[in-house]
Scaffold this motif. Structure first.
Motif, PDB file in Angstrom:
ATOM      1  N   LEU A  65       0.851  -1.187   0.000  1.00  0.00           N
ATOM      2  CA  LEU A  65       0.000   0.000   0.000  1.00  0.00           C
ATOM      3  C   LEU A  65       0.886   1.236   0.000  1.00  0.00           C
ATOM      4  CD1 LEU A  65      -1.637  -2.402   1.385  1.00  0.00           C
ATOM      5  CD2 LEU A  65      -3.152  -0.616   2.221  1.00  0.00           C
ATOM      6  N   VAL A  66       0.656   2.117  -0.963  1.00  0.00           N
ATOM      7  CA  VAL A  66       1.531   3.270  -1.141  1.00  0.00           C
ATOM      8  C   VAL A  66       0.788   4.568  -0.854  1.00  0.00           C
ATOM      9  CG1 VAL A  66       2.902   2.034  -2.849  1.00  0.00           C
ATOM     10  CG2 VAL A  66       0.996   3.460  -3.609  1.00  0.00           C
ATOM     11  N   SER A  67       1.540   5.641  -0.736  1.00  0.00           N
ATOM     12  CA  SER A  67       0.962   6.953  -0.472  1.00  0.00           C
ATOM     13  C   SER A  67       0.115   7.410  -1.656  1.00  0.00           C
ATOM     14  CB  SER A  67       2.072   7.967  -0.218  1.00  0.00           C
ATOM     15  OG  SER A  67       1.559   9.289  -0.214  1.00  0.00           O
ATOM     16  N   PHE A  71       1.137   8.209   8.465  1.00  0.00           N
ATOM     17  CA  PHE A  71       1.125   7.733   7.085  1.00  0.00           C
ATOM     18  C   PHE A  71      -0.193   7.026   6.806  1.00  0.00           C
ATOM     19  CE2 PHE A  71       1.787   4.273   4.007  1.00  0.00           C
ATOM     20  CZ  PHE A  71       2.274   4.990   2.925  1.00  0.00           C
ATOM     21  N   VAL A  72      -0.731   7.236   5.613  1.00  0.00           N
ATOM     22  CA  VAL A  72      -1.894   6.491   5.125  1.00  0.00           C
ATOM     23  C   VAL A  72      -1.540   5.954   3.744  1.00  0.00           C
ATOM     24  CG1 VAL A  72      -4.303   6.566   4.407  1.00  0.00           C
ATOM     25  CG2 VAL A  72      -3.568   7.848   6.423  1.00  0.00           C
ATOM     26  N   GLY A  73      -1.632   4.647   3.583  1.00  0.00           N
ATOM     27  CA  GLY A  73      -1.362   4.025   2.301  1.00  0.00           C
ATOM     28  C   GLY A  73      -2.609   3.372   1.740  1.00  0.00           C
ATOM     29  N   ALA A  74      -2.624   3.143   0.440  1.00  0.00           N
ATOM     30  CA  ALA A  74      -3.812   2.572  -0.194  1.00  0.00           C
ATOM     31  C   ALA A  74      -3.428   1.679  -1.359  1.00  0.00           C
ATOM     32  CB  ALA A  74      -4.739   3.685  -0.681  1.00  0.00           C
ATOM     33  N   VAL A  75      -4.325   0.758  -1.683  1.00  0.00           N
ATOM     34  CA  VAL A  75      -4.243  -0.025  -2.915  1.00  0.00           C
ATOM     35  C   VAL A  75      -5.638   0.004  -3.529  1.00  0.00           C
ATOM     36  CG1 VAL A  75      -4.689  -2.219  -1.722  1.00  0.00           C
ATOM     37  CG2 VAL A  75      -3.614  -2.224  -3.972  1.00  0.00           C
TER      38      VAL A  75
END
Length: 226
Positions: free
Chosen positions: A29-31, A55-59
């Protein structure tokens, strides 16, 4: 209106991402800082700031059938790939983790965003403008600390049903990439194909038969009387 659930998910991405996923057996999961949609970036930034996450990451995936739009926007170029997931198994990788959320994106009209129910702050990362509705996006997010620049989630091999390469890639390159991926331990039997979206034999054969069907089987166009 809620969309109809599907048993599968598609992730349009690039070959390097797929190699990393299969080799290291992880979902990364990236920025969202590089996302094209500034509205979407803003939603994630507001969510991160409001809850004080470092940090919040998403896919991002989709529940939609294959479309040319998805290839062009999310997996364009000479390394476009689509990963097909079993939806239940994919969700199971995230469910129960205290730092993860997963679910479909809700599409909201701009006329409604200022008055929409905001009682659940965790809805914020799952809202987009209604103009993106056709993407039928399904998203997973994870939060971390200031030291994080990505977040890795262990991959369940059984969640991956197949890999599809972009229809615009030369077939000889797809053959080479297929051999490479099949050399990765544990992935020797993974189904790997190339999309025929823009070059379908069955579609083209049907087109060849169209004139004959139109002319009642004579193969000749109807003539207009003078």
């Amino acid at each position: 209106m809620a969309r109809k659930p599907t048993p599968s998910l598609r992730r349009y991405t690039s070959l390097p991402v797929v190699i990393d996923m299969l080799m290291n057996e992880r979902i990364t999961l990236v920025s969202p800082s590089a996302w094209v949609d500034a509205n979407d970036r803003k939603a994630m930034a507001v969510y991160q700031e409001h809850l004080g996450h470092g940090f919040v990451g998403a896919v991002c995936l989709t529940e939609a059938p294959e479309t040319f739009h998805h290839w062009q926007v999310f997996a364009g170029g000479s390394a476009g790939v689509c990963v097909h997931f079993d939806k239940a198994r994919f969700c199971a990788m995230f469910e129960g983790r205290p730092n993860c959320l997963i679910g479909p994106v809700d599409y909201v009209r701009i006329a409604d965003i200022a008055t929409i129910d905001a009682s659940d702050i965790h809805r914020l990362p799952f809202m987009k403008r209604a103009g993106f509705r056709d993407e039928a996006e399904f998203r997973a997010i994870a939060v971390g600390g200031d030291e994080d620049d990505v977040i890795h989630i262990p991959l369940d091999r059984a969640a991956v049903s197949r890999i599809t390469f972009s229809p615009t890639i030369p077939p000889v390159l797809v053959d080479t990439a297929r051999r490479l991926l099949h050399q990765l331990p544990g992935w020797e039997k993974l189904r790997i194909v190339q999309s025929r979206l823009t070059d379908s034999v069955s579609w083209q054969r049907a087109l060849e038969k169209y004139p004959a069907r139109h002319a009642g089987g004579t193969g000749r166009a109807e003539k207009k009387s003078g």
